[in-house]
Design an enzyme around this catalytic site. Structure first.
Site, mmCIF file in Angstrom:
data_model
loop_
_atom_site.group_PDB
_atom_site.id
_atom_site.type_symbol
_atom_site.label_atom_id
_atom_site.label_comp_id
_atom_site.label_asym_id
_atom_site.label_seq_id
_atom_site.Cartn_x
_atom_site.Cartn_y
_atom_site.Cartn_z
ATOM 1 N N GLU A 115 0.845 -1.215 0.000
ATOM 2 C CA GLU A 115 0.000 0.000 0.000
ATOM 3 C C GLU A 115 0.876 1.259 0.000
ATOM 4 O OE1 GLU A 115 -3.034 1.345 -1.081
ATOM 5 O OE2 GLU A 115 -3.383 -0.723 -0.471
HETATM 6 C C1 FAD Z 1 2.530 -9.855 0.735
HETATM 7 C C2 FAD Z 1 2.273 -8.810 -0.296
HETATM 8 C C3 FAD Z 1 0.978 -8.487 -0.621
HETATM 9 C C4 FAD Z 1 0.724 -7.542 -1.614
HETATM 10 N N1 FAD Z 1 -0.565 -7.297 -1.997
HETATM 11 C C5 FAD Z 1 -0.797 -6.534 -3.105
HETATM 12 C C6 FAD Z 1 -2.102 -6.428 -3.672
HETATM 13 O O1 FAD Z 1 -3.064 -6.983 -3.151
HETATM 14 N N2 FAD Z 1 -2.252 -5.704 -4.812
HETATM 15 C C7 FAD Z 1 -1.214 -5.092 -5.421
HETATM 16 O O2 FAD Z 1 -1.406 -4.457 -6.446
HETATM 17 N N3 FAD Z 1 0.045 -5.149 -4.894
HETATM 18 C C8 FAD Z 1 0.274 -5.862 -3.769
HETATM 19 N N4 FAD Z 1 1.543 -5.961 -3.240
HETATM 20 C C9 FAD Z 1 2.622 -5.234 -3.886
HETATM 21 C C10 FAD Z 1 3.171 -4.102 -3.035
HETATM 22 O O3 FAD Z 1 2.253 -3.046 -2.975
HETATM 23 C C11 FAD Z 1 4.536 -3.721 -3.628
HETATM 24 O O4 FAD Z 1 5.429 -4.737 -3.234
HETATM 25 C C12 FAD Z 1 5.007 -2.374 -3.193
HETATM 26 O O5 FAD Z 1 4.212 -1.399 -3.790
HETATM 27 C C13 FAD Z 1 6.457 -2.111 -3.557
HETATM 28 O O6 FAD Z 1 6.751 -2.472 -4.896
HETATM 29 P P1 FAD Z 1 8.019 -3.414 -5.192
HETATM 30 O O7 FAD Z 1 7.915 -4.592 -4.300
HETATM 31 O O8 FAD Z 1 8.100 -3.647 -6.634
HETATM 32 O O9 FAD Z 1 9.251 -2.576 -4.704
HETATM 33 P P2 FAD Z 1 10.047 -1.375 -5.522
HETATM 34 O O10 FAD Z 1 9.025 -0.506 -6.133
HETATM 35 O O11 FAD Z 1 11.008 -2.086 -6.406
HETATM 36 O O12 FAD Z 1 10.736 -0.672 -4.337
HETATM 37 C C14 FAD Z 1 11.937 -1.180 -3.717
HETATM 38 C C15 FAD Z 1 12.477 -0.129 -2.747
HETATM 39 O O13 FAD Z 1 12.758 1.086 -3.426
HETATM 40 C C16 FAD Z 1 12.046 2.165 -2.862
HETATM 41 N N5 FAD Z 1 11.576 3.053 -3.921
HETATM 42 C C17 FAD Z 1 11.055 2.705 -5.121
HETATM 43 N N6 FAD Z 1 10.743 3.789 -5.828
HETATM 44 C C18 FAD Z 1 11.059 4.854 -5.078
HETATM 45 C C19 FAD Z 1 10.968 6.275 -5.255
HETATM 46 N N7 FAD Z 1 10.453 6.812 -6.335
HETATM 47 N N8 FAD Z 1 11.420 7.058 -4.247
HETATM 48 C C20 FAD Z 1 11.919 6.533 -3.122
HETATM 49 N N9 FAD Z 1 12.027 5.209 -2.901
HETATM 50 C C21 FAD Z 1 11.595 4.384 -3.859
HETATM 51 C C22 FAD Z 1 10.868 1.541 -2.101
HETATM 52 O O14 FAD Z 1 10.458 2.347 -1.017
HETATM 53 C C23 FAD Z 1 11.470 0.222 -1.642
HETATM 54 O O15 FAD Z 1 12.174 0.392 -0.442
HETATM 55 C C24 FAD Z 1 1.810 -6.872 -2.241
HETATM 56 C C25 FAD Z 1 3.123 -7.181 -1.864
HETATM 57 C C26 FAD Z 1 3.356 -8.153 -0.925
HETATM 58 C C27 FAD Z 1 4.795 -8.495 -0.588
#
Ligand code: FAD
Length: 617
Positions: free
Chosen positions: A445
């Protein structure tokens, strides 16, 4: 091993002694709901936690999920519990009656969600996401969408999900690749093609149909946020009778194996492998992110509530253990080999850890219920200025409650393990599950880093800083009010200093931004959010303590206890006096032990240090 429990007196204090939620019935929207009914909801939620959800918490963690034959199977007992849960009406508790909900204030949904999440976080993903997905359809769907989906979803007959994330589009949602091709665009019918990852409750064996809310780009629409649209994509299309009909070409590719929330399916879903997946546009073409943003406050407050539930459950478990576990003698008897052995709750260091947990837990509850209450006041207000007063608070509070409560829930679970010692590290005692489960809250989220950027970049500077000033004015009216001359004077002085620190730090960022330096603020946005969170929790706990102090004095007078009398025996005998006394102690502890973090963080922000940017990593 102790069972799940909740401090129901504190829940009631928040609702009825502090927020006076019964008064919401003054407003037309909530005129049907009085304090007694709301109290019944709290009691029913507690029963549901004790008898239905908590007994499945451990088995869900240990058994986890099975992915067989392309379907996800939940642990034994989950399906039966889900049927009972949905039949009790919890999924639509705060949805409008005309949509099939029960119409209770949002704050009632908030308080029950917190309890349910503490009792069994994994279980709550399916009903919780259904509530959210139905909210999108209620707000942006047509009458036909309402008729097809809302009744089924709010009764829990069908469940819902939110499908934003893709392998290459996590935080950067607008980079998504899922595409929508027109079939009958005038009627909003498209064919969907693409893959989503990490979809919570994306597949399960609880219901015959799942309704996915999918973000996709209509073929030919511009790249970036402006080209993103929102679609209803059911796993089975509704037939002429409105029942689950033919399959809609949605495939479950697999599930994730995770640190925690083992009984919550996190799925990879493929849409349109056979070119036969229909999606129904809602909210208008190119409006997908706007629709999601409208729902985001609610979704982020929901994550905060998960943190509230886990922090409270961790504290209750650690407290119960500390009262039972006998180890060593009291420090004043340390040289006496014959001294009685005491329960570990007698050791000052254990008490400090417990108080820290109590403060985090009660502070999280106070701040998140306040945010939910602000949302109710925003909805019920008719006069524009009054509406803004509550709306601006919701805007500022949302990223703060999401990040603060999720981080501190993890911290509370970690402190709980510390209280238990070696047994805390072992599965049997449950604290290690809370720790594993809690970690996800800071990630989804919008990660907590993104919440901090949202607060600083989108909220603090907006409208000339008026949103932040609205919140600080609420703090000011307490800090400058009558309570400043009462028994909490020292704590209120500390709060005043924390308020000044938050205001001047925000001003410093604004000055840098005006000179074109966006990077320094981005580097320090997280400590700024944490400072703001500490201030708001300190404010609410101390304001609650002022109420509790008045109630305690009235209680002591009623019991005939003189002002200078030793309170020990009274507190031992009277639960209400003990609770109120504890409430005051919690605020004092927070202000003297936790609030000083604001100073340390301010000094880090003020340092001007940019080593994290300058270094070659
Ligand atoms: C158990 C679980 C349940 C989930 N449920 C859902 C769901 O129901 N629906 C859904 O759509 N998604 C869901 N997600 C996805 C979740 O919302 C994403 O994992 C999250 O948004 C982060 O994306 P990412 O994992 O690709 O990390 P990335 O986007 O790759 O981020 C990695 C790191 O980089 C940082 N970062 C990235 N971009 C920036 C920026 N512009 N500025 C500063 N820092 C940045 C982040 O803060 C993080 O620390 C779920 C994830 C998990 C693990």
């Amino acid at each position: 091993m102790s069972e799940w429990s909740v401090d129901i007196r504190d829940v009631r204090f928040n609702l009825f002694d502090f927020l006076n939620v019964g008064d919401l019935s003054k407003y037309e929207l909530y005129q049907e709901y009085d304090a007694e009914m709301m109290g019944d909801v709290v009691d029913a939620a507690r029963d549901q936690c004790t008898n239905l959800l908590a007994p499945l918490q451990e088995v869900g963690d240990a058994t986890g999920l099975r992915f067989e034959g392309g379907r996800v199977h939940l642990p034994e007992g989950f399906s039966k519990a889900y049927q009972a849960f949905r039949e009790a009406g919890w999924i639509g508790l705060s949805h409008r009656v005309e949509h099939g909900g029960m119409g209770f204030p949002f704050v009632m949904n908030a308080v029950t969600q917190a309890m349910f999440s503490g009792a069994n976080l994994s279980f709550m993903f399916t009903p919780g996401l259904t509530t959210g997905a139905a909210g999108l359809i209620a707000d942006f769907g047509t009458e036909e969408h309402h008729a097809t989906y809302l009744g089924k979803m709010l009764s829990g007959e069908w469940t819902g999900t939110m499908c934003l994330t893709e392998a290459g589009a996590g935080t950067a949602v607008p980079d998504l690749k899922t595409a929508a091709f027109p079939v009958d665009p005038d009627k909003g019918v498209y064919k969907i093609k693409g893959q989503k990852v990490f979809i919570s409750a994306g597949d399960h064996d609880l219901t015959e149909n799942i309704v996915h809310m999918v973000l996709a780009r209509v073929d030919g629409d511009p790249a970036g946020a402006k080209g993103v649209s929102l679609f209803i994509v059911p796993v089975r299309r509704a037939d002429a009778a409105g029942s689950a009909g033919e399959f809609n070409d949605v495939t479950t590719v697999g599930i994730e194996h995770k640190l925690g929330i083992h009984a919550s399916p996190t799925c990879t879903l493929s849409f349109g492998d056979n070119d036969d997946c229909l999606g129904y546009l809602i909210g208008g073409k190119g409006q997908g992110l706007g629709c999601m943003f409208r729902m985001m406050n609610e979704a982020r407050i929901a994550v905060a509530l998960q943190g509230v539930g886990l922090a409270a459950a961790s504290y209750q478990k650690a407290l119960a253990y500390a009262k039972e576990r006998v180890q060593g003698t009291h420090i004043t008897e340390m040289r006496n080999p014959d001294a009685a052995r005491v329960a570990i709750i007698e050791h000052p260091d254990v008490r400090r850890n417990l108080m820290w947990m109590k403060a985090l837990s009660e502070g999280s509850l106070a701040m998140t219920l306040y945010a939910a209450y602000c949302a109710d006041r925003e909805m019920t207000a008719t006069e524009p200025k009054e509406k803004q007063r509550w709306e601006y608070q919701v805007e500022i509070l949302t990223p703060i409650v999401k990040a603060w409560c999720s981080d501190e829930a993890f911290r509370a679970a970690e402190l709980g393990i510390q209280v238990l010692g070696g047994y805390g590290y072992c599965r049997e005692y449950g604290l290690e599950q809370y720790l594993r489960d809690a970690k996800i809250l800071s990630l989804y989220e919008g990660t907590n880093g993104i919440q901090a950027l949202d607060l600083l970049g989108r909220k603090i500077g907006r409208k000339g800083g008026v949103m932040m000033m609205t919140v600080l004015n609420e703090v000011n009216s307490f800090v400058n009010g009558d309570a400043a001359n009462g028994p909490l004077a020292a704590e209120i002085v500390a709060l005043g200093k924390a308020r000044d620190a938050v205001a001047s730090t925000a001003m410093g960022f604004a000055q840098r931004m005006m000179k074109g330096d966006m990077v320094y603020g981005a580097l320090h946005a997280t400590p700024f959010l944490q400072m703001f969170g500490d201030l708001l929790v300190g404010w609410l706990l101390t304001k609650q303590a002022a109420t509790a102090q008045d109630m305690l004095e009235a209680k002591l007078a009623e019991l005939g206890v003189a002002a200078d009398q030793d309170l020990g025996p009274v507190l031992a005998d009277h639960a209400e006096a003990r609770y109120l006394h504890g409430k005051v102690a919690t605020a004092k502890f927070f202000c003297h032990h936790i609030l000083p973090r604001v100073r340390a963080r301010k000094s880090a922000v003020d340092s001007g240090d940019t080593s994290a940017l300058d270094v070659v990593l």
